[in-house]
Design a protein around this motif. Sequence first.
Motif, mmCIF file in Angstrom:
data_model
loop_
_atom_site.group_PDB
_atom_site.id
_atom_site.type_symbol
_atom_site.label_atom_id
_atom_site.label_comp_id
_atom_site.label_asym_id
_atom_site.label_seq_id
_atom_site.Cartn_x
_atom_site.Cartn_y
_atom_site.Cartn_z
ATOM 1 N N TRP A 132 -9.447 -17.970 -47.160
ATOM 2 C CA TRP A 132 -8.983 -16.644 -46.799
ATOM 3 C C TRP A 132 -7.619 -16.692 -46.118
ATOM 4 O O TRP A 132 -7.119 -17.753 -45.747
ATOM 5 C CB TRP A 132 -10.006 -15.968 -45.879
ATOM 6 C CG TRP A 132 -11.209 -15.504 -46.641
ATOM 7 C CD1 TRP A 132 -12.398 -16.157 -46.791
ATOM 8 C CD2 TRP A 132 -11.320 -14.301 -47.402
ATOM 9 N NE1 TRP A 132 -13.243 -15.440 -47.591
ATOM 10 C CE2 TRP A 132 -12.617 -14.289 -47.978
ATOM 11 C CE3 TRP A 132 -10.467 -13.225 -47.643
ATOM 12 C CZ2 TRP A 132 -13.070 -13.246 -48.780
ATOM 13 C CZ3 TRP A 132 -10.918 -12.182 -48.438
ATOM 14 C CH2 TRP A 132 -12.200 -12.199 -48.996
ATOM 15 N N TYR A 146 0.462 -11.426 -45.043
ATOM 16 C CA TYR A 146 -0.628 -12.386 -45.003
ATOM 17 C C TYR A 146 -0.190 -13.734 -45.558
ATOM 18 O O TYR A 146 0.557 -13.817 -46.539
ATOM 19 C CB TYR A 146 -1.833 -11.873 -45.790
ATOM 20 C CG TYR A 146 -2.640 -10.831 -45.058
ATOM 21 C CD1 TYR A 146 -3.180 -11.103 -43.800
ATOM 22 C CD2 TYR A 146 -2.887 -9.576 -45.618
ATOM 23 C CE1 TYR A 146 -3.937 -10.155 -43.125
ATOM 24 C CE2 TYR A 146 -3.645 -8.625 -44.944
ATOM 25 C CZ TYR A 146 -4.162 -8.919 -43.692
ATOM 26 O OH TYR A 146 -4.916 -7.988 -43.023
ATOM 27 N N MET A 162 -6.413 -9.799 -47.330
ATOM 28 C CA MET A 162 -7.301 -8.708 -46.955
ATOM 29 C C MET A 162 -6.720 -7.381 -47.434
ATOM 30 O O MET A 162 -5.500 -7.188 -47.403
ATOM 31 C CB MET A 162 -7.491 -8.653 -45.437
ATOM 32 C CG MET A 162 -8.059 -9.919 -44.822
ATOM 33 S SD MET A 162 -9.659 -10.442 -45.488
ATOM 34 C CE MET A 162 -10.742 -9.158 -44.827
ATOM 35 N N ASP A 163 -7.599 -6.499 -47.880
ATOM 36 C CA ASP A 163 -7.192 -5.150 -48.284
ATOM 37 C C ASP A 163 -7.239 -4.258 -47.043
ATOM 38 O O ASP A 163 -8.315 -3.877 -46.568
ATOM 39 C CB ASP A 163 -8.143 -4.618 -49.354
ATOM 40 C CG ASP A 163 -7.734 -3.247 -49.873
ATOM 41 O OD1 ASP A 163 -7.000 -2.523 -49.166
ATOM 42 O OD2 ASP A 163 -8.166 -2.885 -50.984
ATOM 43 N N ASP A 164 -6.068 -3.919 -46.523
ATOM 44 C CA ASP A 164 -5.994 -3.176 -45.268
ATOM 45 C C ASP A 164 -6.296 -1.691 -45.411
ATOM 46 O O ASP A 164 -6.205 -0.942 -44.427
ATOM 47 C CB ASP A 164 -4.615 -3.366 -44.628
ATOM 48 C CG ASP A 164 -4.442 -4.766 -44.059
ATOM 49 O OD1 ASP A 164 -5.451 -5.374 -43.674
ATOM 50 O OD2 ASP A 164 -3.294 -5.253 -44.012
ATOM 51 N N TRP A 166 -9.269 -0.801 -46.027
ATOM 52 C CA TRP A 166 -10.658 -0.709 -45.590
ATOM 53 C C TRP A 166 -10.765 -0.023 -44.230
ATOM 54 O O TRP A 166 -9.917 -0.228 -43.342
ATOM 55 C CB TRP A 166 -11.263 -2.096 -45.505
ATOM 56 C CG TRP A 166 -12.680 -2.124 -44.993
ATOM 57 C CD1 TRP A 166 -13.814 -1.893 -45.706
ATOM 58 C CD2 TRP A 166 -13.099 -2.397 -43.652
ATOM 59 N NE1 TRP A 166 -14.923 -2.009 -44.891
ATOM 60 C CE2 TRP A 166 -14.510 -2.313 -43.626
ATOM 61 C CE3 TRP A 166 -12.414 -2.709 -42.469
ATOM 62 C CZ2 TRP A 166 -15.253 -2.530 -42.467
ATOM 63 C CZ3 TRP A 166 -13.147 -2.916 -41.312
ATOM 64 C CH2 TRP A 166 -14.552 -2.825 -41.320
ATOM 65 N N TRP A 181 -15.291 -5.349 -45.424
ATOM 66 C CA TRP A 181 -13.859 -5.609 -45.596
ATOM 67 C C TRP A 181 -13.652 -6.796 -46.537
ATOM 68 O O TRP A 181 -12.768 -6.778 -47.411
ATOM 69 C CB TRP A 181 -13.235 -5.874 -44.231
ATOM 70 C CG TRP A 181 -11.732 -5.826 -44.187
ATOM 71 C CD1 TRP A 181 -10.877 -5.485 -45.198
ATOM 72 C CD2 TRP A 181 -10.912 -6.135 -43.057
ATOM 73 N NE1 TRP A 181 -9.570 -5.563 -44.772
ATOM 74 C CE2 TRP A 181 -9.571 -5.961 -43.463
ATOM 75 C CE3 TRP A 181 -11.180 -6.530 -41.767
ATOM 76 C CZ2 TRP A 181 -8.494 -6.180 -42.597
ATOM 77 C CZ3 TRP A 181 -10.118 -6.745 -40.892
ATOM 78 C CH2 TRP A 181 -8.793 -6.572 -41.313
ATOM 79 N N TYR A 182 -14.478 -7.813 -46.369
ATOM 80 C CA TYR A 182 -14.375 -8.979 -47.256
ATOM 81 C C TYR A 182 -14.820 -8.621 -48.673
ATOM 82 O O TYR A 182 -14.200 -9.060 -49.654
ATOM 83 C CB TYR A 182 -15.189 -10.143 -46.684
ATOM 84 C CG TYR A 182 -14.504 -10.788 -45.503
ATOM 85 C CD1 TYR A 182 -13.559 -11.790 -45.686
ATOM 86 C CD2 TYR A 182 -14.779 -10.377 -44.200
ATOM 87 C CE1 TYR A 182 -12.913 -12.374 -44.607
ATOM 88 C CE2 TYR A 182 -14.134 -10.951 -43.113
ATOM 89 C CZ TYR A 182 -13.198 -11.953 -43.325
ATOM 90 O OH TYR A 182 -12.547 -12.516 -42.255
ATOM 91 N N SER A 185 -11.992 -6.713 -50.256
ATOM 92 C CA SER A 185 -10.842 -7.581 -50.519
ATOM 93 C C SER A 185 -11.076 -8.460 -51.738
ATOM 94 O O SER A 185 -10.140 -8.722 -52.513
ATOM 95 C CB SER A 185 -10.551 -8.435 -49.282
ATOM 96 O OG SER A 185 -10.231 -7.613 -48.174
ATOM 97 N N THR A 188 -10.436 -6.119 -54.675
ATOM 98 C CA THR A 188 -9.015 -5.757 -54.801
ATOM 99 C C THR A 188 -8.192 -6.927 -55.313
ATOM 100 O O THR A 188 -7.292 -6.751 -56.146
ATOM 101 C CB THR A 188 -8.468 -5.289 -53.443
ATOM 102 O OG1 THR A 188 -9.235 -4.169 -52.983
ATOM 103 C CG2 THR A 188 -7.003 -4.904 -53.541
#
Length: 300
Positions: A132, A146, A162-164, A166, A181-182, A185, A188
Amino acid sequence: MRDGASVSEIVEHEVTAPWEGVLVEPAAGGGAGVLVLAGSSGRVERRRARLLAQQGLVALAIRWFGGPGQPAGICEIPLETFVAGVDLLRSRGVERVGVLGVSKGAEAALLTAVHEPLVDVVVAVSPTALVWCNVGPGLDGHRHPYRSSWTWRGRPLPFVPMDDSWRPTERADGPVAIGGWYDLSERTFATHLDTAAIPVERARADVLLIAGGDDAMWPSLRYAEQLAARRRAAGGSIRLISHDDAGHRPRFPGEGPAESSKTFRYGGTPHADASLGETAWAPVIDALRAAGAPSVSVSG
Protein backbone atom coordinates in the motif's frame (compact mmCIF):
# COMPACT_ATOMS: atom_id res chain seq x y z
CA MET A 1 2.13 -19.09 27.84
CA ARG A 2 1.66 -22.61 26.50
CA ASP A 3 0.43 -25.33 28.82
CA GLY A 4 3.37 -26.98 30.50
CA ALA A 5 5.87 -24.44 29.10
CA SER A 6 8.40 -23.00 31.52
CA VAL A 7 9.07 -19.29 31.64
CA SER A 8 12.70 -18.38 31.04
CA GLU A 9 14.57 -15.72 32.98
CA ILE A 10 15.29 -12.84 30.62
CA VAL A 11 17.84 -10.08 30.20
CA GLU A 12 17.03 -6.77 28.47
CA HIS A 13 19.41 -4.53 26.53
CA GLU A 14 18.49 -1.10 25.19
CA VAL A 15 19.38 -0.60 21.54
CA THR A 16 20.15 2.93 20.34
CA ALA A 17 21.65 2.41 16.88
CA PRO A 18 20.82 2.20 14.05
CA TRP A 19 17.35 2.61 15.57
CA GLU A 20 15.70 2.74 18.98
CA GLY A 21 14.75 -0.66 20.31
CA VAL A 22 15.10 -3.33 22.95
CA LEU A 23 16.81 -6.70 22.75
CA VAL A 24 15.39 -9.25 25.18
CA GLU A 25 17.30 -12.50 25.60
CA PRO A 26 16.72 -15.64 27.65
CA ALA A 27 19.37 -15.72 30.36
CA ALA A 28 20.29 -19.23 29.21
CA GLY A 29 20.66 -18.07 25.59
CA GLY A 30 18.67 -19.21 22.60
CA GLY A 31 19.21 -20.54 19.10
CA ALA A 32 16.06 -18.98 17.68
CA GLY A 33 15.15 -15.31 17.55
CA VAL A 34 12.53 -12.93 16.26
CA LEU A 35 12.34 -9.36 15.07
CA VAL A 36 9.14 -7.84 16.49
CA LEU A 37 7.39 -5.10 14.52
CA ALA A 38 4.45 -2.96 15.56
CA GLY A 39 1.99 -1.55 13.06
CA SER A 40 1.12 2.08 12.45
CA SER A 41 1.33 2.89 16.19
CA GLY A 42 5.09 3.13 15.69
CA ARG A 43 5.82 1.88 19.18
CA VAL A 44 8.56 -0.46 20.32
CA GLU A 45 6.72 -3.69 21.23
CA ARG A 46 8.54 -4.25 24.53
CA ARG A 47 5.87 -6.35 26.24
CA ARG A 48 5.50 -8.69 23.28
CA ALA A 49 9.27 -9.06 23.05
CA ARG A 50 9.43 -10.01 26.74
CA LEU A 51 6.71 -12.64 26.33
CA LEU A 52 8.56 -14.17 23.40
CA ALA A 53 11.88 -14.14 25.27
CA GLN A 54 10.23 -15.93 28.18
CA GLN A 55 9.54 -18.73 25.71
CA GLY A 56 13.25 -19.07 24.99
CA LEU A 57 13.50 -16.76 21.97
CA VAL A 58 15.90 -13.88 21.46
CA ALA A 59 13.50 -11.02 20.71
CA LEU A 60 14.38 -7.68 19.15
CA ALA A 61 11.68 -4.99 19.02
CA ILE A 62 12.50 -1.82 17.11
CA ARG A 63 11.04 1.55 16.19
CA TRP A 64 11.06 1.54 12.41
CA PHE A 65 9.56 4.96 11.71
CA GLY A 66 9.05 8.14 13.68
CA GLY A 67 12.46 8.05 15.33
CA PRO A 68 15.65 10.08 14.79
CA GLY A 69 16.62 10.06 11.12
CA GLN A 70 13.48 8.15 10.16
CA PRO A 71 10.41 9.34 8.24
CA ALA A 72 7.64 10.64 10.50
CA GLY A 73 5.19 8.34 8.72
CA ILE A 74 5.27 5.01 6.94
CA CYS A 75 6.61 6.40 3.70
CA GLU A 76 9.35 4.83 1.59
CA ILE A 77 10.74 2.88 4.54
CA PRO A 78 13.81 0.93 3.39
CA LEU A 79 13.29 -2.81 3.84
CA GLU A 80 16.99 -2.81 4.72
CA THR A 81 15.84 -1.41 8.09
CA PHE A 82 14.48 -4.86 8.91
CA VAL A 83 17.36 -6.72 7.32
CA ALA A 84 19.60 -4.87 9.80
CA GLY A 85 17.45 -6.32 12.59
CA VAL A 86 17.90 -9.80 11.16
CA ASP A 87 21.65 -9.21 11.02
CA LEU A 88 21.72 -8.06 14.66
CA LEU A 89 19.94 -11.23 15.75
CA ARG A 90 22.39 -13.32 13.75
CA SER A 91 25.25 -11.49 15.51
CA ARG A 92 23.83 -12.69 18.86
CA GLY A 93 24.21 -16.31 17.80
CA VAL A 94 20.66 -16.81 16.57
CA GLU A 95 20.53 -19.57 13.97
CA ARG A 96 16.81 -19.44 13.10
CA VAL A 97 15.49 -15.91 12.58
CA GLY A 98 11.84 -14.95 12.40
CA VAL A 99 10.02 -11.70 11.80
CA LEU A 100 6.71 -11.13 13.60
CA GLY A 101 4.72 -8.10 12.49
CA VAL A 102 1.21 -6.74 12.94
CA SER A 103 -0.76 -4.85 10.27
CA LYS A 104 1.74 -2.56 8.48
CA GLY A 105 4.41 -4.44 10.41
CA ALA A 106 3.07 -7.66 8.87
CA GLU A 107 3.33 -6.04 5.44
CA ALA A 108 6.96 -5.23 6.24
CA ALA A 109 7.64 -8.72 7.58
CA LEU A 110 6.31 -10.45 4.47
CA LEU A 111 8.19 -8.15 2.12
CA THR A 112 11.43 -8.54 4.06
CA ALA A 113 11.16 -12.31 3.73
CA VAL A 114 10.49 -11.97 -0.01
CA HIS A 115 13.68 -9.95 -0.50
CA GLU A 116 15.99 -11.37 2.22
CA PRO A 117 16.63 -15.14 2.17
CA LEU A 118 18.15 -15.09 5.67
CA VAL A 119 14.64 -14.83 7.12
CA ASP A 120 13.58 -18.33 8.18
CA VAL A 121 10.00 -17.71 9.31
CA VAL A 122 7.38 -14.96 9.11
CA VAL A 123 4.47 -14.52 11.48
CA ALA A 124 2.09 -12.00 9.89
CA VAL A 125 -0.74 -10.84 12.17
CA SER A 126 -3.64 -9.03 10.45
CA PRO A 127 -1.73 -8.97 7.16
CA THR A 128 -2.32 -7.45 3.76
CA ALA A 129 -1.75 -9.19 0.43
CA LEU A 130 -0.86 -5.88 -1.24
CA VAL A 131 1.78 -3.20 -0.97
CA TRP A 132 0.00 0.00 0.00
CA CYS A 133 0.87 3.66 -0.22
CA ASN A 134 2.35 5.76 2.53
CA VAL A 135 0.59 6.36 5.83
CA GLY A 136 1.74 9.81 6.91
CA PRO A 137 4.66 11.94 5.73
CA GLY A 138 8.04 10.94 4.41
CA LEU A 139 11.42 12.48 5.16
CA ASP A 140 10.35 15.53 3.14
CA GLY A 141 7.40 16.13 5.46
CA HIS A 142 4.81 15.63 2.71
CA ARG A 143 1.90 13.17 2.75
CA HIS A 144 0.91 13.69 -0.89
CA PRO A 145 1.25 12.75 -3.64
CA TYR A 146 1.00 9.16 -2.51
CA ARG A 147 4.20 7.15 -2.55
CA SER A 148 5.06 3.57 -1.71
CA SER A 149 5.31 2.56 1.94
CA TRP A 150 8.55 0.69 1.14
CA THR A 151 11.77 0.74 -0.84
CA TRP A 152 14.31 -1.96 -1.65
CA ARG A 153 17.84 -1.02 -2.68
CA GLY A 154 16.69 2.56 -3.09
CA ARG A 155 13.75 1.80 -5.39
CA PRO A 156 10.12 2.20 -4.29
CA LEU A 157 8.00 -0.94 -4.48
CA PRO A 158 4.87 -0.82 -6.68
CA PHE A 159 1.85 0.10 -4.56
CA VAL A 160 -1.87 0.78 -4.42
CA PRO A 161 -2.86 4.41 -3.68
CA MET A 162 -5.85 5.40 -1.57
CA ASP A 163 -9.02 6.82 -3.11
CA ASP A 164 -9.54 10.02 -1.13
CA SER A 165 -13.15 10.32 -2.24
CA TRP A 166 -14.05 7.78 0.46
CA ARG A 167 -16.09 9.03 3.41
CA PRO A 168 -16.83 7.13 6.65
CA THR A 169 -20.38 6.17 7.54
CA GLU A 170 -19.92 6.68 11.30
CA ARG A 171 -20.58 9.84 13.26
CA ALA A 172 -17.83 12.42 12.89
CA ASP A 173 -17.13 12.54 16.62
CA GLY A 174 -16.54 8.81 17.09
CA PRO A 175 -14.01 6.16 16.07
CA VAL A 176 -14.06 5.20 12.40
CA ALA A 177 -13.82 1.85 10.62
CA ILE A 178 -11.64 2.41 7.54
CA GLY A 179 -11.89 -1.05 5.99
CA GLY A 180 -14.24 0.34 3.36
CA TRP A 181 -11.57 2.82 2.31
CA TYR A 182 -9.29 -0.06 1.35
CA ASP A 183 -12.11 -1.86 -0.46
CA LEU A 184 -12.89 1.28 -2.49
CA SER A 185 -9.23 1.91 -3.26
CA GLU A 186 -8.84 -1.62 -4.62
CA ARG A 187 -11.76 -1.04 -6.97
CA THR A 188 -10.58 2.42 -8.04
CA PHE A 189 -7.01 1.35 -8.65
CA ALA A 190 -7.72 -2.17 -9.91
CA THR A 191 -4.99 -1.86 -12.54
CA HIS A 192 -2.40 -1.56 -9.73
CA LEU A 193 -3.31 -4.79 -7.96
CA ASP A 194 -1.21 -7.26 -9.91
CA THR A 195 2.03 -5.30 -9.66
CA ALA A 196 1.40 -4.40 -6.00
CA ALA A 197 0.62 -7.98 -4.90
CA ILE A 198 3.08 -9.32 -2.33
CA PRO A 199 4.85 -12.27 -4.03
CA VAL A 200 4.78 -14.46 -0.94
CA GLU A 201 5.60 -17.49 -3.09
CA ARG A 202 9.13 -16.09 -3.53
CA ALA A 203 9.91 -16.15 0.18
CA ARG A 204 12.16 -18.97 1.35
CA ALA A 205 10.76 -18.53 4.85
CA ASP A 206 8.01 -20.55 6.51
CA VAL A 207 4.87 -18.42 6.75
CA LEU A 208 2.24 -18.30 9.49
CA LEU A 209 -0.76 -15.96 9.06
CA ILE A 210 -3.13 -14.86 11.83
CA ALA A 211 -6.30 -12.95 10.94
CA GLY A 212 -9.72 -12.04 12.29
CA GLY A 213 -12.90 -12.10 10.20
CA ASP A 214 -14.26 -8.96 11.88
CA ASP A 215 -11.23 -6.78 11.13
CA ALA A 216 -12.57 -3.23 10.61
CA MET A 217 -9.23 -1.64 9.63
CA TRP A 218 -8.65 -3.64 6.47
CA PRO A 219 -9.91 -7.05 5.31
CA SER A 220 -7.03 -9.03 6.79
CA LEU A 221 -8.75 -12.42 6.61
CA ARG A 222 -9.48 -11.96 2.89
CA TYR A 223 -5.89 -10.85 2.40
CA ALA A 224 -4.57 -13.82 4.38
CA GLU A 225 -6.63 -16.19 2.25
CA GLN A 226 -5.23 -14.55 -0.90
CA LEU A 227 -1.67 -14.94 0.40
CA ALA A 228 -2.31 -18.58 1.26
CA ALA A 229 -3.83 -19.31 -2.14
CA ARG A 230 -0.94 -17.65 -3.94
CA ARG A 231 1.66 -19.53 -1.92
CA ARG A 232 -0.06 -22.89 -2.33
CA ALA A 233 -0.55 -22.37 -6.08
CA ALA A 234 3.22 -22.13 -6.33
CA GLY A 235 3.66 -25.37 -4.35
CA GLY A 236 4.66 -23.73 -1.08
CA SER A 237 3.35 -24.39 2.41
CA ILE A 238 1.64 -21.82 4.59
CA ARG A 239 -0.50 -21.88 7.72
CA LEU A 240 -3.49 -19.66 8.40
CA ILE A 241 -5.12 -19.36 11.84
CA SER A 242 -8.32 -17.32 11.99
CA HIS A 243 -11.32 -16.48 14.13
CA ASP A 244 -14.48 -15.17 12.49
CA ASP A 245 -15.27 -12.74 15.34
CA ALA A 246 -11.77 -11.38 16.01
CA GLY A 247 -10.69 -7.96 14.84
CA HIS A 248 -7.49 -6.22 13.82
CA ARG A 249 -5.66 -6.69 17.11
CA PRO A 250 -5.43 -10.31 18.29
CA ARG A 251 -3.92 -10.51 21.75
CA PHE A 252 -1.45 -13.18 22.83
CA PRO A 253 -1.62 -14.71 26.31
CA GLY A 254 -0.17 -12.30 28.86
CA GLU A 255 -0.83 -9.16 26.84
CA GLY A 256 -4.31 -8.28 28.08
CA PRO A 257 -6.93 -6.40 26.04
CA ALA A 258 -5.77 -3.77 23.56
CA GLU A 259 -6.31 -0.14 24.51
CA SER A 260 -9.45 1.48 23.15
CA SER A 261 -9.10 4.11 20.44
CA LYS A 262 -10.97 7.37 19.93
CA THR A 263 -9.83 7.43 16.30
CA PHE A 264 -10.32 3.96 14.80
CA ARG A 265 -12.69 1.04 15.09
CA TYR A 266 -10.63 -2.13 14.98
CA GLY A 267 -13.44 -4.67 15.02
CA GLY A 268 -13.65 -7.81 17.09
CA THR A 269 -14.28 -8.12 20.81
CA PRO A 270 -11.84 -8.52 23.71
CA HIS A 271 -12.95 -12.14 24.07
CA ALA A 272 -12.60 -13.02 20.37
CA ASP A 273 -9.28 -11.17 20.04
CA ALA A 274 -7.91 -13.03 23.06
CA SER A 275 -9.29 -16.33 21.77
CA LEU A 276 -7.51 -15.95 18.44
CA GLY A 277 -4.28 -14.99 20.16
CA GLU A 278 -4.51 -17.94 22.52
CA THR A 279 -5.18 -20.36 19.66
CA ALA A 280 -2.26 -18.95 17.68
CA TRP A 281 0.27 -18.72 20.51
CA ALA A 282 1.57 -22.31 20.50
CA PRO A 283 1.83 -22.41 16.68
CA VAL A 284 3.66 -19.05 16.77
CA ILE A 285 6.23 -20.33 19.26
CA ASP A 286 6.62 -23.63 17.41
CA ALA A 287 7.07 -21.87 14.07
CA LEU A 288 9.68 -19.51 15.47
CA ARG A 289 11.59 -22.24 17.26
CA ALA A 290 11.61 -25.09 14.78
CA ALA A 291 10.95 -26.38 11.29
CA GLY A 292 7.89 -25.19 9.40
CA ALA A 293 4.44 -26.49 10.22
CA PRO A 294 2.42 -28.43 7.66
CA SER A 295 0.11 -26.54 5.34
CA VAL A 296 -3.15 -26.52 7.31
CA SER A 297 -5.73 -23.99 8.37
CA VAL A 298 -7.34 -23.53 11.75
CA SER A 299 -10.41 -21.37 12.25
CA GLY A 300 -12.80 -20.58 15.02
